[in-house]
Design a protein around this motif. Structure first.
Motif, PDB file in Angstrom:
ATOM      1  N   ASP A 177      59.894  47.397  49.084  1.00  0.00           N
ATOM      2  CA  ASP A 177      60.079  45.976  49.361  1.00  0.00           C
ATOM      3  C   ASP A 177      59.694  45.166  48.130  1.00  0.00           C
ATOM      4  N   ASN A 178      60.035  43.888  48.157  1.00  0.00           N
ATOM      5  CA  ASN A 178      59.777  43.051  46.986  1.00  0.00           C
ATOM      6  C   ASN A 178      58.744  41.963  47.279  1.00  0.00           C
ATOM      7  N   LYS A 179      57.840  42.250  48.199  1.00  0.00           N
ATOM      8  CA  LYS A 179      56.787  41.283  48.507  1.00  0.00           C
ATOM      9  C   LYS A 179      55.747  41.254  47.392  1.00  0.00           C
ATOM     10  N   GLU A 180      55.168  40.087  47.207  1.00  0.00           N
ATOM     11  CA  GLU A 180      54.093  39.923  46.234  1.00  0.00           C
ATOM     12  C   GLU A 180      52.787  40.424  46.841  1.00  0.00           C
ATOM     13  N   VAL A 181      52.095  41.295  46.133  1.00  0.00           N
ATOM     14  CA  VAL A 181      50.828  41.838  46.631  1.00  0.00           C
ATOM     15  C   VAL A 181      49.710  40.826  46.413  1.00  0.00           C
ATOM     16  N   VAL A 182      48.977  40.520  47.479  1.00  0.00           N
ATOM     17  CA  VAL A 182      47.800  39.657  47.391  1.00  0.00           C
ATOM     18  C   VAL A 182      46.614  40.425  47.939  1.00  0.00           C
ATOM     19  N   ASN A 183      45.424  40.033  47.524  1.00  0.00           N
ATOM     20  CA  ASN A 183      44.217  40.783  47.871  1.00  0.00           C
ATOM     21  C   ASN A 183      43.290  40.046  48.831  1.00  0.00           C
ATOM     22  N   GLY A 184      43.752  38.925  49.403  1.00  0.00           N
ATOM     23  CA  GLY A 184      42.905  38.182  50.328  1.00  0.00           C
ATOM     24  C   GLY A 184      42.032  37.176  49.593  1.00  0.00           C
ATOM     25  N   LYS A 185      40.966  36.756  50.254  1.00  0.00           N
ATOM     26  CA  LYS A 185      40.063  35.772  49.663  1.00  0.00           C
ATOM     27  C   LYS A 185      39.462  36.291  48.360  1.00  0.00           C
ATOM     28  N   SER A 186      39.194  35.365  47.457  1.00  0.00           N
ATOM     29  CA  SER A 186      38.567  35.743  46.193  1.00  0.00           C
ATOM     30  C   SER A 186      37.671  34.605  45.739  1.00  0.00           C
TER      31      SER A 186
ATOM     32  N   TYR B  21      63.413  29.619  45.850  1.00  0.00           N
ATOM     33  CA  TYR B  21      63.235  31.055  45.626  1.00  0.00           C
ATOM     34  C   TYR B  21      61.884  31.508  46.182  1.00  0.00           C
ATOM     35  N   PRO B  22      61.699  31.406  47.487  1.00  0.00           N
ATOM     36  CA  PRO B  22      60.406  31.784  48.084  1.00  0.00           C
ATOM     37  C   PRO B  22      60.136  33.275  47.939  1.00  0.00           C
ATOM     38  N   VAL B  23      58.880  33.626  47.883  1.00  0.00           N
ATOM     39  CA  VAL B  23      58.452  35.016  47.756  1.00  0.00           C
ATOM     40  C   VAL B  23      57.595  35.377  48.965  1.00  0.00           C
ATOM     41  N   GLU B  24      57.930  36.479  49.614  1.00  0.00           N
ATOM     42  CA  GLU B  24      57.075  36.966  50.700  1.00  0.00           C
ATOM     43  C   GLU B  24      55.854  37.660  50.112  1.00  0.00           C
ATOM     44  N   LYS B  25      54.783  37.692  50.899  1.00  0.00           N
ATOM     45  CA  LYS B  25      53.535  38.287  50.424  1.00  0.00           C
ATOM     46  C   LYS B  25      53.075  39.378  51.377  1.00  0.00           C
ATOM     47  N   LYS B  26      52.373  40.353  50.818  1.00  0.00           N
ATOM     48  CA  LYS B  26      51.763  41.385  51.651  1.00  0.00           C
ATOM     49  C   LYS B  26      50.325  41.584  51.195  1.00  0.00           C
ATOM     50  N   LEU B  27      49.461  41.816  52.154  1.00  0.00           N
ATOM     51  CA  LEU B  27      48.033  41.949  51.882  1.00  0.00           C
ATOM     52  C   LEU B  27      47.679  43.399  51.587  1.00  0.00           C
ATOM     53  N   VAL B  28      47.109  43.630  50.397  1.00  0.00           N
ATOM     54  CA  VAL B  28      46.543  44.923  50.043  1.00  0.00           C
ATOM     55  C   VAL B  28      45.142  44.627  49.502  1.00  0.00           C
ATOM     56  N   PRO B  29      44.123  44.709  50.337  1.00  0.00           N
ATOM     57  CA  PRO B  29      42.782  44.292  49.923  1.00  0.00           C
ATOM     58  C   PRO B  29      42.161  45.237  48.902  1.00  0.00           C
ATOM     59  N   GLY B  30      41.102  44.758  48.284  1.00  0.00           N
ATOM     60  CA  GLY B  30      40.331  45.598  47.367  1.00  0.00           C
ATOM     61  C   GLY B  30      40.481  45.201  45.919  1.00  0.00           C
ATOM     62  N   LEU B  31      39.765  45.932  45.065  1.00  0.00           N
ATOM     63  CA  LEU B  31      39.822  45.753  43.617  1.00  0.00           C
ATOM     64  C   LEU B  31      40.654  46.873  43.008  1.00  0.00           C
ATOM     65  N   ASP B  32      41.180  46.640  41.810  1.00  0.00           N
ATOM     66  CA  ASP B  32      41.885  47.704  41.107  1.00  0.00           C
ATOM     67  C   ASP B  32      40.935  48.869  40.849  1.00  0.00           C
ATOM     68  N   ALA B  33      41.498  50.058  40.798  1.00  0.00           N
ATOM     69  CA  ALA B  33      40.680  51.264  40.658  1.00  0.00           C
ATOM     70  C   ALA B  33      39.764  51.193  39.442  1.00  0.00           C
ATOM     71  N   THR B  34      40.272  50.669  38.325  1.00  0.00           N
ATOM     72  CA  THR B  34      39.474  50.658  37.098  1.00  0.00           C
ATOM     73  C   THR B  34      38.242  49.766  37.195  1.00  0.00           C
ATOM     74  N   ALA B  35      38.190  48.892  38.205  1.00  0.00           N
ATOM     75  CA  ALA B  35      36.998  48.073  38.383  1.00  0.00           C
ATOM     76  C   ALA B  35      35.765  48.939  38.603  1.00  0.00           C
ATOM     77  N   TYR B  36      35.968  50.117  39.187  1.00  0.00           N
ATOM     78  CA  TYR B  36      34.841  50.983  39.521  1.00  0.00           C
ATOM     79  C   TYR B  36      34.395  51.856  38.348  1.00  0.00           C
ATOM     80  N   MET B  37      35.054  51.704  37.214  1.00  0.00           N
ATOM     81  CA  MET B  37      34.641  52.439  36.022  1.00  0.00           C
ATOM     82  C   MET B  37      33.298  51.951  35.499  1.00  0.00           C
ATOM     83  N   SER B  38      32.838  50.783  35.977  1.00  0.00           N
ATOM     84  CA  SER B  38      31.601  50.198  35.472  1.00  0.00           C
ATOM     85  C   SER B  38      30.346  50.780  36.119  1.00  0.00           C
ATOM     86  N   ALA B  39      30.495  51.732  37.036  1.00  0.00           N
ATOM     87  CA  ALA B  39      29.335  52.312  37.710  1.00  0.00           C
ATOM     88  C   ALA B  39      28.410  52.998  36.708  1.00  0.00           C
TER      89      ALA B  39
END
Length: 584
Positions: free
Chosen positions: A368-377, A497-515
């Motif tokens: 699908d061509n929905k824009e991925v959003v991550n929820g509140k930030s 040209y509206p864009v549909e959105k879909k929710l995929v929560p979380g941070l990108d995987a590389t964010a956890y490289m800082s552990a």
């Protein structure tokens, strides 16, 4: 995310990061007339004749590590109409300082290392994996910041931070309410009161990605919104080449040009969306549920070979990845690119004429061509110095600033000067709207001094929280509902040209490289450059050469310890799938 996993996000080598040589250059200040420490002039004064919003007759000194604030500081902060109204209501004046340097993070590291800071500091901090966080966390552990938990609990606005499900997980668990701190020393701002991440509001939407010359689309008789698959896109590029179109100088156009701001690999997310298997900053889950880098899979060859085909058939500018920003802007403006790989509706090249219209977006790997959003930030953070006098007054001021009354003044200015109330909503005066449309920054910043939704004094855009512009103001930003002539086409594009959105929560995987436990892996991974390797593979002459390049990078990943990182992220994801932006 459960606390035991969350706390692993601690960035490595915090103490060493603070050991940065102090900058000798002078910083700019918003108030050259009063650079003294912010002190209450008379805390025992009788305030019976003051408004209910009165806090104290004092100046609060703020150090901003945000270049957007530094670039928009009024010449005389406290003499703007906005600040005069704020002082009338609260008694507070502000001395906002900004110190330029190699980067805001380095300036902050230098000043924190010196051990002395003014009353308040504010910094970029989108999430706990930003490079600023280890600096701020160590300063909090070292006792440089005041504990504001008691003030926060009793506050008008920030008390919402204690409500269940109000804060994003990362903001709540990793920044504001950490288990390894005995109070609240650091907090994020710009939290939306209502999560509207899945809503589409044309007045406030940035429609990015590919744009095509309207004249070419019309000549080919295509509906640009129907170009959805990689095959659709490839066939369109072929038709453009066969059409023999010329640019403003009579030269043949390239069917696909670089992004408007200069050559870059990141534009691939628009032109090769269907081949982008590594949806979480090059990582995703394979068919076995294991975390893998795209370079470790055969999916990578689909993306490389698609780009190679475009290059081989002269459908793509050969400088797509390398063109400097000046030339990229030039080839866009003179129509040498039939398609700009990435631009958005609030760039002048788009909103100032009818020349360009959006193309796509293409379907992603999920079909699908929905824009991925991550929820509140959240965006940005604040801390009060442990040495500040009467820190409760400082916190009370910034809490008041995020009330509906405070936000109205911070964003619109003084009533009767730059706005009037109409049907319960603030509306810009004709003069203020004209200045906004004309881009008169001197008026917006130095005369009025309000945020104007980011178009004016950015300090007031940055330090607010509990935002809800739609309900509070009836518009997404000042002037949006009045048919702002400058950005009228920007809004029209978003409507058309509206864009549909879909929710995929979380941070990108590389964010956890800082552990902490991955510090040695991160050190080795930082030496690798997948983008550079990918481009090298795209220009390879043979399939064998492509394979050799990819396999060599795979070896480098393994030597760097990628298996440990991937196992770490898998454990986090298995414990709570809402913590990592994986999707199939």
């Amino acid at each position: 995310m459960k606390k035991k996993m969350v706390k692993r996000l601690m960035a490595a080598s915090m103490a060493g990061t603070l050991a940065v040589t102090m900058f000798a250059g002078c910083g700019s200040s918003s108030d050259s007339k009063d650079n003294s420490s912010a002190k209450t002039e008379d805390s025992s004064e009788d305030n019976s004749d003051k408004p209910d919003t009165w806090i104290a007759d004092r100046t609060i000194t703020v150090q901003a590590y945000v270049d957007d604030i530094g670039n928009t500081l009024p010449e005389d902060f406290n003499n703007t109409e906005t600040m005069k109204k704020i002082t009338e209501l609260t008694g507070i004046k502000l001395d906002v300082k900004y110190t330029p340097g190699d980067s805001d993070a380095k300036v902050m590291a230098s000043q924190l290392a010196s051990g002395t800071i003014p009353d308040v500091i504010i910094s970029y901090l989108d999430n706990s994996t930003r490079p600023e966080f280890p600096l701020l966390y160590k300063a909090a552990k070292d006792g440089m910041f005041a504990d504001v938990s008691e003030y926060m609990k009793d506050s008008k606005v920030y008390s919402k931070y204690y409500e269940d499900d109000y804060l994003p997980d990362d903001t709540k668990n990793n920044i504001v309410f950490r288990d390894d701190l005995d109070g609240v020393y650091l907090w994020q701002m710009n939290i939306d009161e209502v999560d509207r991440s899945l809503e589409y509001n044309a007045d406030d939407e940035y429609v990015g990605g590919m744009y095509i010359q309207k004249s070419i689309a019309d000549d080919l008789g295509i509906d640009t919104r129907e170009i959805k698959t990689q095959d659709d896109f490839y066939n369109l590029l072929v038709k453009i080449k066969e059409g023999g179109y010329k640019d403003d100088n009579g030269n043949a156009v390239y069917p696909l040009g670089p992004k408007y701001w200069g050559g870059s690999v990141d534009a691939l997310k628009y032109i090769a969306t269907g081949y982008d298997w590594g949806v979480s900053d090059d990582y995703n889950l394979d068919e076995n549920g294991d975390v893998k880098h795209i370079a470790e899979t055969d999916y990578v060859y689909d993306e490389i070979n698609f780009v190679r085909k475009l290059l081989d058939e002269d459908l793509m500018n050969p400088e797509f990845f390398t063109m400097d920003s000046t030339r990229a802007e030039e080839v866009s403006k003179n129509h040498n690119s039939a398609i700009i790989a990435d631009v958005h509706n609030y760039e002048e090249i788009i909103y100032s004429s009818e020349d360009w219209i959006p193309l796509g977006p293409l379907n992603d790997i999920a079909g699908d061509n929905k824009e991925v959003v991550n929820g509140k930030s959240g965006r940005g953070c604040m801390a009060i110095s442990a040495d500040a006098e009467n820190p409760e007054e400082i916190f009370q001021f910034f809490d008041w600033l995020s009330t509906k009354e405070g936000q109205t003044i911070a964003q619109y200015g003084a009533e009767g000067v730059s706005y009037t109330m109409e049907d319960g909503y603030p509306r810009l005066t004709d003069e203020a709207l004209e200045k906004l449309n004309d881009g008169d920054t001197d008026y917006m910043i130095n005369t009025i001094g309000a945020g104007f939704g980011g178009s004016g004094n950015y300090f007031f855009e940055f330090v607010l929280t509990n935002k809800n512009n739609q309900d509070n103001f009836g518009e997404s930003r000042p002037g949006a509902s009045s048919g702002n002539s400058t950005f009228a086409r920007s809004v029209q594009i978003a409507e058309d040209y509206p864009v549909e959105k879909k929710l995929v929560p979380g941070l990108d995987a590389t964010a956890y490289m800082s552990a902490d436990e991955l510090a040695d892996v991160k050190m080795q991974m930082d030496l690798l450059d997948w983008d550079e390797t990918f481009v090298q593979a795209c220009f390879a002459k043979t399939d064998d050469e492509v394979k050799s390049i990819v396999e060599s990078f795979r070896d480098q990943l393994k030597a760097a310890g990628i298996d440990r990182f991937e196992e770490y992220v898998k454990n986090i994801y298995d414990e709570d799938p809402n913590t990592v932006t994986f999707y199939k």
